[in-house]
Design an enzyme around this catalytic site. Structure first.
Site, PDB file in Angstrom:
ATOM      1  CD  GLU A  25      -1.021   0.837   3.584  1.00 28.15           C
ATOM      2  OE1 GLU A  25      -1.471   1.971   3.304  1.00 28.15           O
ATOM      3  OE2 GLU A  25      -1.152   0.308   4.705  1.00 28.15           O
ATOM      4  CE  LYS A  86      -7.059   7.303   5.605  1.00 26.68           C
ATOM      5  NZ  LYS A  86      -7.692   7.562   6.899  1.00 26.68           N
ATOM      6  CB  VAL A 106      -5.916  -1.757   4.135  1.00 24.17           C
ATOM      7  CG1 VAL A 106      -6.370  -3.214   4.023  1.00 24.17           C
ATOM      8  CG2 VAL A 106      -4.587  -1.666   4.889  1.00 24.17           C
ATOM      9  CG  ASP A 138     -14.099   6.140  12.725  1.00 25.25           C
ATOM     10  OD1 ASP A 138     -13.974   5.489  11.663  1.00 25.25           O
ATOM     11  OD2 ASP A 138     -13.299   7.028  13.082  1.00 25.25           O
ATOM     12  CB  SER A 140     -11.400   1.011   8.893  1.00 23.04           C
ATOM     13  OG  SER A 140     -10.699   1.082   7.669  1.00 23.04           O
ATOM     14  CG  ASP A 142      -8.643  -0.589   5.869  1.00 26.90           C
ATOM     15  OD1 ASP A 142      -8.870   0.077   4.836  1.00 26.90           O
ATOM     16  OD2 ASP A 142      -7.666  -0.388   6.619  1.00 26.90           O
ATOM     17  CE  LYS A 159       0.005   1.602  14.477  1.00 30.07           C
ATOM     18  NZ  LYS A 159       0.429   2.636  13.527  1.00 30.07           N
TER      19      LYS A 159
HETATM   20  N1  PSU Z   1      -3.242   1.619  10.786  1.00 28.96           N
HETATM   21  C1  PSU Z   1      -1.913   1.579  10.966  1.00 28.96           C
HETATM   22  N2  PSU Z   1      -1.117   2.130  10.020  1.00 28.96           N
HETATM   23  C2  PSU Z   1      -1.620   2.695   8.878  1.00 28.96           C
HETATM   24  C3  PSU Z   1      -3.027   2.714   8.708  1.00 28.96           C
HETATM   25  C4  PSU Z   1      -3.791   2.159   9.687  1.00 28.96           C
HETATM   26  O1  PSU Z   1      -1.451   1.069  11.966  1.00 28.96           O
HETATM   27  O2  PSU Z   1      -0.847   3.186   8.032  1.00 28.96           O
HETATM   28  C5  PSU Z   1      -3.590   3.292   7.445  1.00 28.96           C
HETATM   29  C6  PSU Z   1      -3.805   2.174   6.410  1.00 28.96           C
HETATM   30  O3  PSU Z   1      -3.590   2.710   5.118  1.00 28.96           O
HETATM   31  C7  PSU Z   1      -5.281   1.845   6.608  1.00 28.96           C
HETATM   32  C8  PSU Z   1      -5.854   3.215   6.901  1.00 28.96           C
HETATM   33  O4  PSU Z   1      -5.879   1.246   5.489  1.00 28.96           O
HETATM   34  O5  PSU Z   1      -4.887   3.842   7.715  1.00 28.96           O
HETATM   35  C9  PSU Z   1      -7.195   3.127   7.583  1.00 28.96           C
HETATM   36  O6  PSU Z   1      -7.776   4.393   7.623  1.00 28.96           O
HETATM   37  P1  PSU Z   1      -9.298   4.560   8.116  1.00 28.96           P
HETATM   38  O7  PSU Z   1      -9.280   4.186   9.579  1.00 28.96           O
HETATM   39  O8  PSU Z   1      -9.593   6.014   7.890  1.00 28.96           O
HETATM   40  O9  PSU Z   1     -10.124   3.643   7.294  1.00 28.96           O
HETATM   41 MN    MN Z   2     -12.858   6.065   9.930  1.00 28.20          MN
END
Ligand code: PSU
Ligand code: MN
Length: 303
Positions: A25, A86, A106, A138, A140, A142, A159
């Site tokens: 990614e 992003k 992701v 919230d 993701s 993903d 994480k």
């Molecule tokens: N979590 C991590 N490192 C990262 C991300 C998440 O520990 O770099 C990044 C990845 O690209 C993941 C994105 O797909 O953040 C998720 O963002 P959101 O929570 O806005 O969907």
């Molecule tokens: Mn989000």
């Protein structure tokens, strides 16, 4: 499809010959790590993939086109440019039709990998269910993407800026197998443990490749999460990280950070406040993931 997708010639050749390919990614390059370590790491990760016998395909959106496989020049661009979006799934049509530049999360990376025909994808950490999601909702993209797209994701677990328990529940709801490589405990990115047991455990790349073949040959579409614990010598114990996470979450609340900014804000805040140690752990774990992911891709291509 071809007007939206550009597959690097080396990646294309490998895919046509059935050779192992690993998707990578780009959000981690543009929004996850500071320059110049981000570029050094992205190039080192590609090298790890090659050393283990697979072809790397870093994925991003460049001038409105999805790229599966970037040149070193393109990686350097994503490491320094300030106007890079992003891009998660919902942003893809906008960024592409407006001919913008996007670092893919992701979710978006998986979808572009699937379009290109790549089945194994390596990242650092996936997005998940945020703490307090009961009221913020919230969660993701993903996770929803992993529920529908058949690309395996290798990460260092989840994480602990997220609610790991709820994230594991959501993965179960979506029918996504969660396998930890070589241990019973589910890891939490900087730490080898999270306080949660891993739903499944496998101890070799071959066994993981066999599970992927079994799942997809049965028509069970969707991802598999392969959690690869951070190397022991780079681990940061979770109690220590928890203090930094609490401070980061408070800062996000005070600044009214919301939507797609939440994850990058928390990642940057924690990186800034833990300085070198967390960055070094981050680099070590993603390189380790690249090695394991490439081994899985090699075993997957063999049979
Ligand atoms: N979590 C991590 N490192 C990262 C991300 C998440 O520990 O770099 C990044 C990845 O690209 C993941 C994105 O797909 O953040 C998720 O963002 P959101 O929570 O806005 O969907
Ligand atoms: Mn989000």
């Amino acid at each position: 499809m071809n007007t939206f997708l550009e597959i690097h010639p080396e990646v294309k050749e490998a895919l046509e010959k059935g050779k192992p390919v690993v998707a990578l990614e780009s959000t981690i390059i543009s929004h996850g790590m500071p320059w110049p370590k981000n570029v050094e790491t992205a190039l080192a990760v590609e090298e790890e993939v090659r050393k283990a016998g697979a072809i790397p395909a870093t994925i991003a959106i460049f001038n409105g086109k999805c790229y599966a496989g970037l040149s070193a020049e393109q990686i350097r661009y994503f490491g320094q440019a300030k106007d890079v979006w992003k891009v998660s799934l919902r942003d893809m049509p906008y960024v592409i039709s407006q001919r913008l530049y996007g670092a893919t999360t992701v979710a978006a990376t998986m979808r572009i990998a699937a379009m290109a025909g790549i089945r194994i994808f390596v990242t650092g950490g996936i997005g998940g269910v945020h703490r307090g999601a009961e009221s913020s909702m919230d969660i993701s993209a993903d996770l929803t993407e992993m529920g529908q797209t058949s690309v395996a994701v290798v990460s260092a677990g989840v994480k602990s800026i997220l609610d790991i328990g709820l994230t594991l529940e959501y993965l179960e709801t979506k029918g996504i197998p969660v396998i930890t490589y070589g241990q019973d405990a589910f890891p939490s990115f900087y730490s080898r443990r999270s306080g949660y047991p891993s739903p499944l455990r496998l101890d070799s790349a071959e066994a993981i490749a066999a599970l992927l073949h079994a799942k997809w040959k049965m028509g069970l579409e969707g991802s598999v999460l392969i959690a690869n614990p951070v190397p022991a010598e780079r681990e940061i114990i979770s109690d220590e990280m928890e203090i930094h996470i609490q401070i980061a979450l408070n800062a996000a609340r005070e600044k009214n950070i919301s939507g797609k900014e939440v994850t990058p804000f928390l990642l940057k805040y924690i990186a800034d406040h833990t300085k070198g140690e967390s960055l070094e752990a981050n680099i070590a774990l993603i390189r380790h993931n690249a090695r394991v992911g490439a081994e899985i891709a090699v075993a997957f291509a063999a049979g």
